[in-house]
Design an enzyme around this catalytic site. Structure first.
Site, PDB file in Angstrom:
ATOM      1  N   GLU A   1     116.417  39.517 118.160  1.00  0.00           N
ATOM      2  CA  GLU A   1     115.449  38.422 118.283  1.00  0.00           C
ATOM      3  C   GLU A   1     115.240  37.653 116.994  1.00  0.00           C
ATOM      4  OE1 GLU A   1     114.659  41.444 117.552  1.00  0.00           O
ATOM      5  OE2 GLU A   1     113.309  41.115 115.865  1.00  0.00           O
TER       6      GLU A   1
ATOM      7  N   LYS B   1     113.821  49.350 122.319  1.00  0.00           N
ATOM      8  CA  LYS B   1     114.185  50.343 121.312  1.00  0.00           C
ATOM      9  C   LYS B   1     113.687  51.722 121.736  1.00  0.00           C
ATOM     10  CE  LYS B   1     113.848  47.328 117.203  1.00  0.00           C
ATOM     11  NZ  LYS B   1     115.243  47.394 116.735  1.00  0.00           N
TER      12      LYS B   1
ATOM     13  N   ASP C   1     108.392  44.550 116.775  1.00  0.00           N
ATOM     14  CA  ASP C   1     109.668  44.420 117.479  1.00  0.00           C
ATOM     15  C   ASP C   1     109.886  45.649 118.358  1.00  0.00           C
ATOM     16  OD1 ASP C   1     112.207  43.875 118.352  1.00  0.00           O
ATOM     17  OD2 ASP C   1     113.178  44.139 116.392  1.00  0.00           O
TER      18      ASP C   1
ATOM     19  N   ASP D   1     116.876  42.457 121.661  1.00  0.00           N
ATOM     20  CA  ASP D   1     116.550  43.099 120.386  1.00  0.00           C
ATOM     21  C   ASP D   1     117.175  42.355 119.204  1.00  0.00           C
ATOM     22  OD1 ASP D   1     115.404  44.906 118.708  1.00  0.00           O
ATOM     23  OD2 ASP D   1     116.825  46.535 119.119  1.00  0.00           O
TER      24      ASP D   1
ATOM     25  N   LYS E   1     111.516  35.668 108.468  1.00  0.00           N
ATOM     26  CA  LYS E   1     111.368  36.245 109.811  1.00  0.00           C
ATOM     27  C   LYS E   1     109.976  36.859 109.949  1.00  0.00           C
ATOM     28  CE  LYS E   1     113.165  40.021 112.752  1.00  0.00           C
ATOM     29  NZ  LYS E   1     114.242  41.015 112.961  1.00  0.00           N
TER      30      LYS E   1
ATOM     31  N   ASP F   1     108.488  44.198 110.613  1.00  0.00           N
ATOM     32  CA  ASP F   1     109.553  43.240 110.924  1.00  0.00           C
ATOM     33  C   ASP F   1     109.145  41.800 110.586  1.00  0.00           C
ATOM     34  OD1 ASP F   1     112.197  43.110 111.714  1.00  0.00           O
ATOM     35  OD2 ASP F   1     111.743  42.796 113.842  1.00  0.00           O
TER      36      ASP F   1
ATOM     37  N   ARG G   1     117.281  36.516 114.704  1.00  0.00           N
ATOM     38  CA  ARG G   1     118.163  35.355 114.519  1.00  0.00           C
ATOM     39  C   ARG G   1     117.760  34.199 115.429  1.00  0.00           C
ATOM     40  NH1 ARG G   1     123.320  38.865 115.821  1.00  0.00           N
ATOM     41  NH2 ARG G   1     121.868  40.402 114.954  1.00  0.00           N
TER      42      ARG G   1
END
Ligand code: BES
Ligand code: MN
Ligand code: ZN
Length: 515
Positions: free
Chosen positions: A321, A249, A242, A319, A237, A260, A323
């Site tokens: 994101e 968030k 993020d 959020d 990933k 991230d 996956r």
């Protein structure tokens, strides 16, 4: 100087002109009984070196050695600020090649620092000498592997720690290209939005669409001189920041989100070390890179995305994101890269961190051989993993949470969050051998601890390298206990699944590719 369990002192003290009784007395006075990482300064007037530092090495297990080395290196770096240039670090008697590797890794990793200060960096040790009684060629090889491994972890940490104003998708892709250009057997391709559209990366394009910094896909393949099968594809990933997107968030929740892309950094680093070590295994690193930003161009809850291979996702939270970008990459690995074994690494869910804390990675797979191999590799590497359940009896009832009235799945299927995230990814693997590593906890350290340094840790690099070094073992085929019984050319469990009862989750889209 190492202090063993119950204060045991090395045999060479007298030969080094040090009075063992004087040393033992000083240790007793300071309560240093050899506990791993315990430390006592022993100034030795009138000689060089002036400073003897006694550090506990406990029972000299790999974990104890890591503490020993880390404490010694940190103290020596402090002394370097006052003029010391060299650390002589004796390993305890009986230290074999494994101890040498562990120590070499810990020297480099514990001494790691990442600074962007305006003041000049404090002076650092110029040299560390590992003294290994009776070292032979095996120890030299172990030293080499340890240093290559540590250099890869350092690179991963640098990528993670570099702030997100610098480390955007383009920058990370350039770092990978520059690093891999040095390796003859690594080919690197970077895809931008136009090519991603052509290849069907609907998840990555949606997640990256809200940022002024366009998404990228890094695809780096190492082709060994021998050992072409199985083809292992590592997916990481690579969300360079993020914000949560429209499902934004909080400030507190966002603060660390430049880390991230730690999974992406880890798989790039693994590929780097695999190439440097010339391992006889075919490995591809695949890193979808995007910034999950907020803007008028951002994707939104309610959108339905089409992934590589045609599977669709209803976005319920922007959020969730990670996956979405992993889904594209896993499908691409299977459909376009002829992957035979898939491993993804991702800071995927806060739930994994809540469940296991910040030191332990979550390992999901239905493949017991792969699970055991990765757990063993992690134990040897000093990276602890905990296997999470993914068998039908544990997770079958959760699949309904993934349902969507309009798409093949929704991206925010609820608790248990780490498990439902794994279930979201599973169809994209198409039944290939696959492990999912959720490193949301251990990818970052809150403070220094043994060889870990506050900030990005490079977690998963050492595990995956050990696993690849050990040779990727064949799956145990159903009906046989003998992994050697596979017919020639059949290595993946996808083949084994043919004709066997389909489990309810085998609903992946197998639409033939048009391009
Ligand atoms: N990057 C986060 C997960 C994360 C959280 C990593 C904390 C490290 C520390 C991920 O993209 C995320 O936001 N996940 C959501 C998923 C939810 C919306 C389904 C989460 O875990 O809350
Ligand atoms: Mn998120
Ligand atoms: Zn994320």
């Amino acid at each position: 100087m190492p202090v063993g369990a119950r204060g045991a002192l090395p045999g060479w003290l007298a030969a080094a002109d040090l009075d063992p009784e004087w040393v033992a007395g000083a240790l007793a006075d300071t309560g240093n009984g050899g506990r791993p990482g315990g430390i006592t300064n022993l100034p030795v007037p009138g000689r060089q070196p002036r400073s003897l530092v006694a550090v506990g090495v406990g029972d000299a297990t790999p974990a104890h050695l890591r503490s020993y080395v880390a404490v010694a290196v940190r103290r020596a770096q402090t002394l370097a600020e006052h003029g010391a240039t060299r650390l002589v670090l004796p390993l305890p008697e009986g230290a074999g090649p494994e101890a040498v590797r562990v120590a070499a890794e810990a020297v480099v990793l514990a001494g790691y620092r990442f600074r962007l200060t305006s003041a000049p960096h404090p002076p650092r040790l110029a040299r560390v000498v590992l003294v290994v009684p009776g070292a032979g060629p095996a120890a030299v090889d172990a030293l080499h592997r340890g240093l290559v491994t540590a250099a890869a972890v350092v690179w991963a940490r640098d990528l993670v720690n570099t702030p997100p104003d610098t480390a955007d998708p383009v920058w990370v892709a350039e770092q990978a290209q520059a690093r891999f250009a040095l390796h003859e057997r690594v080919g690197t391709t970077v895809l931008g939005p136009r090519q991603l559209r052509a290849a069907g990366f609907g998840g990555l394009l949606a997640v990256g669409g809200g940022s002024d910094r366009p998404p990228r896909l890094v695809l780096a393949t190492y082709v060994p001189a021998t050992g072409l099968r199985p083809h292992v594809v590592l997916v990481g990933k690579g969300i360079t920041f993020d914000t949560g997107g429209v499902s934004i968030k909080t400030t507190a929740g966002m603060r660390q989100m430049h880390t991230d892309m730690a999974g992406g950094a880890a798989v790039l680093a693994v590929l780097d070390a695999v190439a440097r070590l010339g391992l006889p295994v075919r490995v591809t690193a695949l890193v979808p890179l995007a910034e999950n930003a907020v803007s008028g161009a951002a994707y939104r809850p309610g959108d339905v995305l089409t992934h590589v291979g045609g599977r669709t996702t209803e976005v319920r939270s922007t959020d969730a994101e990670g996956r979405l970008v992993l889904a594209d990459a896993l499908a691409h690995a299977r459909l376009d890269l002829a992957a035979e074994v898939l491993v993804d690494v991702a800071t995927l869910t806060g739930a994994a961190r809540t469940a296991l804390g910040a030191r332990t990675g979550a390992l999901f797979t239905t493949d017991d051989v792969l699970a055991d191999d990765l757990l063993a590799a992690g134990a040897a590497a000093g990276e602890p993993w905990w296997r999470m359940p993914l068998a039908e009896e544990h997770v079958g009832h959760l699949r309904a949470q993934l349902d969507s009235p309009v798409a093949d799945a929704n991206n925010s299927p609820g608790a248990p969050g780490a498990t439902t995230a794994a279930l979201f990814l599973q169809p994209f693997t198409g039944g290939l051998r696959w492990a999912h590593l959720d490193v949301a906890g251990p990818a970052r350290a809150a403070g220094d601890a043994a060889e870990l340094v506050k900030g990005g840790t490079g977690f998963a690099v050492r595990t995956l390298l050990r696993w690849l070094e050990s040779g990727v073992s064949e799956p145990v085929r159903p009906g046989t206990e003998d992994p050697g019984a596979a017919p020639p050319g059949v290595t993946g469990s996808a083949a084994a699944a043919v004709g066997e009862e389909a489990t309810p989750w085998q609903d992946w889209v197998t639409r033939p590719r048009t391009s």
